[in-house]
Design an enzyme around this catalytic site. Structure first.
Site, PDB file in Angstrom:
ATOM      1  N   MET A  30       0.771  -1.263   0.003  1.00  0.00           N
ATOM      2  CA  MET A  30      -0.069   0.074  -0.096  1.00  0.00           C
ATOM      3  C   MET A  30       0.761   1.225   0.011  1.00  0.00           C
ATOM      4  O   MET A  30       0.323   2.241   0.270  1.00  0.00           O
ATOM      5  CB  MET A  30      -0.853  -0.100   1.302  1.00  0.00           C
ATOM      6  CG  MET A  30      -2.130  -1.234   1.413  1.00  0.00           C
ATOM      7  SD  MET A  30      -3.337  -0.976   2.126  1.00  0.00           S
ATOM      8  CE  MET A  30      -2.721  -0.638   3.741  1.00  0.00           C
ATOM      9  N   LEU A  33       6.825   2.903   1.294  1.00  0.00           N
ATOM     10  CA  LEU A  33       7.838   1.888   1.643  1.00  0.00           C
ATOM     11  C   LEU A  33       8.828   2.191   2.676  1.00  0.00           C
ATOM     12  O   LEU A  33       9.303   3.052   2.574  1.00  0.00           O
ATOM     13  CB  LEU A  33       8.413   1.386   0.023  1.00  0.00           C
ATOM     14  CG  LEU A  33       7.170   1.281  -1.005  1.00  0.00           C
ATOM     15  CD1 LEU A  33       8.172   0.825  -2.136  1.00  0.00           C
ATOM     16  CD2 LEU A  33       6.339   0.203  -0.717  1.00  0.00           C
ATOM     17  N   HIS A  34       9.147   1.013   3.368  1.00  0.00           N
ATOM     18  CA  HIS A  34      10.213   1.171   4.349  1.00  0.00           C
ATOM     19  C   HIS A  34      11.005   0.007   4.238  1.00  0.00           C
ATOM     20  O   HIS A  34      10.742  -0.874   3.377  1.00  0.00           O
ATOM     21  CB  HIS A  34       9.648   1.131   5.859  1.00  0.00           C
ATOM     22  CG  HIS A  34       8.355   0.105   6.112  1.00  0.00           C
ATOM     23  ND1 HIS A  34       8.854  -1.062   6.191  1.00  0.00           N
ATOM     24  CD2 HIS A  34       7.270   0.081   6.078  1.00  0.00           C
ATOM     25  CE1 HIS A  34       7.659  -2.121   6.342  1.00  0.00           C
ATOM     26  NE2 HIS A  34       6.729  -1.123   6.438  1.00  0.00           N
ATOM     27  N   HIS A  37       9.565  -3.431   3.312  1.00  0.00           N
ATOM     28  CA  HIS A  37       8.951  -3.699   1.934  1.00  0.00           C
ATOM     29  C   HIS A  37      10.542  -3.940   1.118  1.00  0.00           C
ATOM     30  O   HIS A  37      10.292  -4.752   0.223  1.00  0.00           O
ATOM     31  CB  HIS A  37       8.404  -2.388   1.190  1.00  0.00           C
ATOM     32  CG  HIS A  37       7.121  -2.073   1.943  1.00  0.00           C
ATOM     33  ND1 HIS A  37       6.872  -0.940   2.890  1.00  0.00           N
ATOM     34  CD2 HIS A  37       5.813  -2.552   2.073  1.00  0.00           C
ATOM     35  CE1 HIS A  37       5.669  -1.033   3.340  1.00  0.00           C
ATOM     36  NE2 HIS A  37       4.984  -2.140   2.959  1.00  0.00           N
ATOM     37  N   ASP A 150       2.228  -9.329   9.203  1.00  0.00           N
ATOM     38  CA  ASP A 150       0.696  -9.495   9.120  1.00  0.00           C
ATOM     39  C   ASP A 150       0.469 -10.928   8.982  1.00  0.00           C
ATOM     40  O   ASP A 150       0.316 -11.510   7.910  1.00  0.00           O
ATOM     41  CB  ASP A 150       0.455  -8.649   7.747  1.00  0.00           C
ATOM     42  CG  ASP A 150       0.764  -7.311   7.832  1.00  0.00           C
ATOM     43  OD1 ASP A 150       0.001  -6.731   8.677  1.00  0.00           O
ATOM     44  OD2 ASP A 150       1.408  -6.833   7.186  1.00  0.00           O
ATOM     45  N   SER A 186       4.277   1.279   8.252  1.00  0.00           N
ATOM     46  CA  SER A 186       4.091   2.644   7.671  1.00  0.00           C
ATOM     47  C   SER A 186       3.283   3.603   8.889  1.00  0.00           C
ATOM     48  O   SER A 186       3.504   4.482   8.838  1.00  0.00           O
ATOM     49  CB  SER A 186       3.166   2.644   6.327  1.00  0.00           C
ATOM     50  OG  SER A 186       3.687   1.794   5.305  1.00  0.00           O
TER      51      SER A 186
HETATM   52  O1  PAF Z   1      -0.206  -5.847   3.718  1.00  0.00           O
HETATM   53  C1  PAF Z   1      -0.570  -4.774   2.719  1.00  0.00           C
HETATM   54  O2  PAF Z   1       0.295  -3.710   2.820  1.00  0.00           O
HETATM   55  C2  PAF Z   1      -1.761  -4.980   2.279  1.00  0.00           C
HETATM   56  O3  PAF Z   1      -2.715  -5.687   3.125  1.00  0.00           O
HETATM   57  C3  PAF Z   1      -2.079  -5.482   0.831  1.00  0.00           C
HETATM   58  C4  PAF Z   1      -1.370  -6.994   1.134  1.00  0.00           C
HETATM   59  C5  PAF Z   1      -1.049  -4.976   0.022  1.00  0.00           C
HETATM   60  C6  PAF Z   1      -3.245  -5.667   0.080  1.00  0.00           C
HETATM   61  O4  PAF Z   1      -3.753  -4.509   0.047  1.00  0.00           O
END
Ligand code: PAF
Length: 284
Positions: A30, A33-34, A37, A150, A186
């Protein structure tokens, strides 16, 4: 590096890569970016011929009182990160490109999405499953990369891919932490200096719990109480949930006999942070 917001353009580009026999790795994000990512993009870079990063703040995974409008965005920075990590393509669609007003189809999952974050964020995982399915259908990646921070999202996406026969391999990457232990997110940007300090109670308490498990503690309730007490001792922290669950079906456990996930969501001020660890078993 190419940046496109068009589903059709991305399909054509990737279609050409596929005709030439190139493998494709997708890192769904989303944005904002850090280094967490960055580690996903770098891993994708190593394992695929072509790397696509999607940057899309997916409106349908946010509840009505969540932070969709103030979710941080910085395309110039994200572009730099992707370029540095060696991505070939950023797919950054507008919401109307992903969800035309007559979009009626959604992807949902039962059971795995009911507890932990799903209990407090109804509709969240339906939004995640829908957007990830759409991204998989647009990009047709050989592999897709997700962070272990996550943990529930990762378990759900693995199950969705299995149950719906997607041909994409799901690759998970370890949580990336700040030097003092705070899991990168983020949302850390929202924390004041005082809250930033208070947030350390999360990784500290999880670390203590992991150490106890390593020493052989099997009582999940005791472990959960230790995590809860450690975090609650911090006045700025308010626990949303702290759970010890079976790492495959995400159901709460009483005894630590199989691999478990210890997962927490904690409000630090108004900012909701998540963190976790997986415990495979005490060394014999
Ligand atoms: O983990 C995330 O940043 C979001 O849930 C994803 C997987 C990009 C879906 O929008």
């Amino acid at each position: 590096m190419i940046i496109s917001g068009s589903v059709q353009e991305v399909r054509e580009l990737i279609g050409n890569w596929k005709k030439r026999g190139f493998s494709v790795g997708l890192v769904p994000t989303m944005g904002y970016l850090h280094p967490g990512h960055m580690s996903l993009i770098e891993r994708a870079r190593k394992e695929n011929d072509m790397v696509v990063v999607s940057i899309f703040v997916n409106p349908i995974q946010f509840g009505p009182n969540e932070d969709l409008d103030k979710y941080p965005r910085d395309m110039a920075h994200d572009r730099e990160v992707c370029e540095k990590a060696g991505a070939e393509l950023i797919f950054a669609p507008q919401p109307s490109e992903m969800y035309p007003s007559d979009n009626f189809a959604f992807v949902d999952i039962k059971e795995l999405g009911d507890g932990l974050c799903g209990a407090k964020r109804p509709g969240h995982f339906r939004g995640v499953c829908t957007v990830v399915s759409k991204l998989f259908n647009i990009v047709l990646p050989n592999r897709a990369y997700f962070g272990e921070k996550d943990a529930q999202q990762l378990a759900i996406i693995r199950r969705m891919v299995r149950d719906l026969n997607f041909g994409t391999e799901i690759v998970s990457c370890p949580i990336v932490r700040e030097p003092d232990g705070l899991a990168m997110s983020s949302r850390n940007l929202y924390l004041s200096p005082e809250e930033r300090k208070a947030a350390l109670s999360i990784s500290r308490s999880l670390g203590e719990a992991k150490e106890l498990m390593r020493k052989g503690e099997k009582d999940a309730v005791k472990i959960r109480d230790i995590i809860t007490a450690g975090i609650s001792a911090e006045p700025l922290a308010k626990i949303d949930y702290a759970e010890i669950v079976d790492s495959s079906d995400l159901r709460p456990v009483q005894r630590i006999e199989k691999p478990v996930l210890a997962a927490v969501a904690v409000y630090i001020g108004k900012t909701r942070l998540i963190d976790n660890f997986t415990f495979e078993g005490a060394a014999k």
